[in-house]
Design a protein around this motif. Structure first.
Motif, short mmCIF file in Angstrom:
data_model
loop_
_atom_site.label_atom_id
_atom_site.label_comp_id
_atom_site.label_asym_id
_atom_site.label_seq_id
_atom_site.Cartn_x
_atom_site.Cartn_y
_atom_site.Cartn_z
N TRP A 195 117.21 19.70 67.88
CA TRP A 195 117.57 18.30 68.08
C TRP A 195 116.75 17.74 69.23
N ARG A 196 117.32 17.50 70.40
CA ARG A 196 116.53 16.99 71.53
C ARG A 196 116.30 18.05 72.59
N THR A 197 116.74 19.25 72.32
CA THR A 197 116.64 20.34 73.29
C THR A 197 115.49 21.26 72.92
N HIS A 198 114.65 21.55 73.89
CA HIS A 198 113.53 22.47 73.69
C HIS A 198 113.94 23.83 74.24
N VAL A 199 113.99 24.83 73.36
CA VAL A 199 114.39 26.19 73.75
C VAL A 199 113.15 27.07 73.72
N CYS A 200 112.91 27.77 74.83
CA CYS A 200 111.74 28.63 74.96
C CYS A 200 112.15 30.08 74.93
N SER A 201 111.33 30.90 74.30
CA SER A 201 111.55 32.34 74.29
C SER A 201 110.22 33.04 74.55
N LEU A 202 110.33 34.23 75.06
CA LEU A 202 109.15 35.02 75.41
C LEU A 202 108.50 35.58 74.15
N ALA A 203 107.19 35.51 74.11
CA ALA A 203 106.40 36.16 73.06
C ALA A 203 105.56 37.23 73.77
N PRO A 204 106.03 38.47 73.79
CA PRO A 204 105.44 39.48 74.68
C PRO A 204 104.11 40.09 74.24
N ASP A 205 103.68 39.88 73.00
CA ASP A 205 102.46 40.56 72.53
C ASP A 205 101.24 40.32 73.42
N PRO A 206 100.97 39.09 73.87
CA PRO A 206 99.81 38.89 74.74
C PRO A 206 99.90 39.66 76.06
N LEU A 207 101.12 39.90 76.54
CA LEU A 207 101.27 40.70 77.75
C LEU A 207 100.82 42.14 77.50
N GLY A 208 101.08 42.63 76.30
CA GLY A 208 100.63 43.97 75.93
C GLY A 208 99.12 44.07 75.93
N GLU A 209 98.46 43.02 75.42
CA GLU A 209 97.00 43.01 75.41
C GLU A 209 96.46 43.02 76.84
N ARG A 218 107.21 30.86 72.96
CA ARG A 218 107.45 30.08 71.73
C ARG A 218 108.50 29.03 72.08
N ARG A 219 108.26 27.82 71.62
CA ARG A 219 109.21 26.74 71.88
C ARG A 219 109.79 26.28 70.55
N GLU A 220 111.09 26.21 70.51
CA GLU A 220 111.80 25.73 69.31
C GLU A 220 112.56 24.47 69.71
N ILE A 221 112.42 23.44 68.89
CA ILE A 221 113.11 22.19 69.19
C ILE A 221 114.39 22.14 68.37
#
Length: 121
Positions: A68-82, A63-66
C-alpha cells in the motif's frame, strides 16, 4: 571465481563504505523493516534514508516491497557472500604472511635465549 572487476562488486563495496548503510544492513539482518523503522536510529531526514536504501538496492543488498503506502525492506544477502569470497582471498594471504612473521619472531626469540644461556655459562 569472483571477478575483481565486477561492477556489482563495486556497488556492494560502495554501499558498505558508509556507516549508516552498514547499520541498516545490520538491522535488516534481524528481519524486514519499513523505511521509517530504518530511519529511527538516525538523525537524518526520511528522504536521506530513502537515498541510502536506494544505494543498497542498486547494490542488490536490499529488496523493497511496497505494501500500500508502506515500503518494507529486507536483506538480500547474496552480494555479501560475493564480497566475502573476494575478501577471503586476501585474508588467506595475510594469514600466511602473519604465520611467517610469527615463525621468524619465534626463531629470533630462540636465538636470543640460546645466546643468553651461552653468556651465563
Amino acid at each position: 571465481m569472483v571477478e575483481s572487476e565486477s561492477p556489482d562488486l563495486d556497488a556492494v563495496f560502495h554501499a558498505l563504505g558508509d556507516a549508516t548503510r552498514r547499520q541498516m544492513i545490520a538491522m535488516l539482518a534481524d528481519g524486514a523493516h519499513t523505511v521509517g523503522e530504518l530511519a529511527e536510529p538516525f538523525d537524518i531526514s526520511l528522504a536521506a534514508v530513502s537515498k541510502h536504501v536506494k544505494v543498497l538496492e542498486r547494490a542488490g543488498l536490499v529488496r523493497r516491497e511496497i505494501q500500500w503506502r508502506t515500503h518494507v525492506c529486507s536483506l538480500a544477502p547474496d552480494p555479501l557472500g560475493e564480497a566475502h569470497r573476494w575478501l577471503d582471498r586476501y585474508s588467506r594471504f595475510w594469514t600466511g604472511r602473519l604465520d611467517a612473521l610469527e615463525a621468524l619472531l619465534r626463531a629470533e626469540d630462540d636465538d636470543d635465549q640460546q645466546q643468553q644461556e651461552g653468556e651465563e655459562e
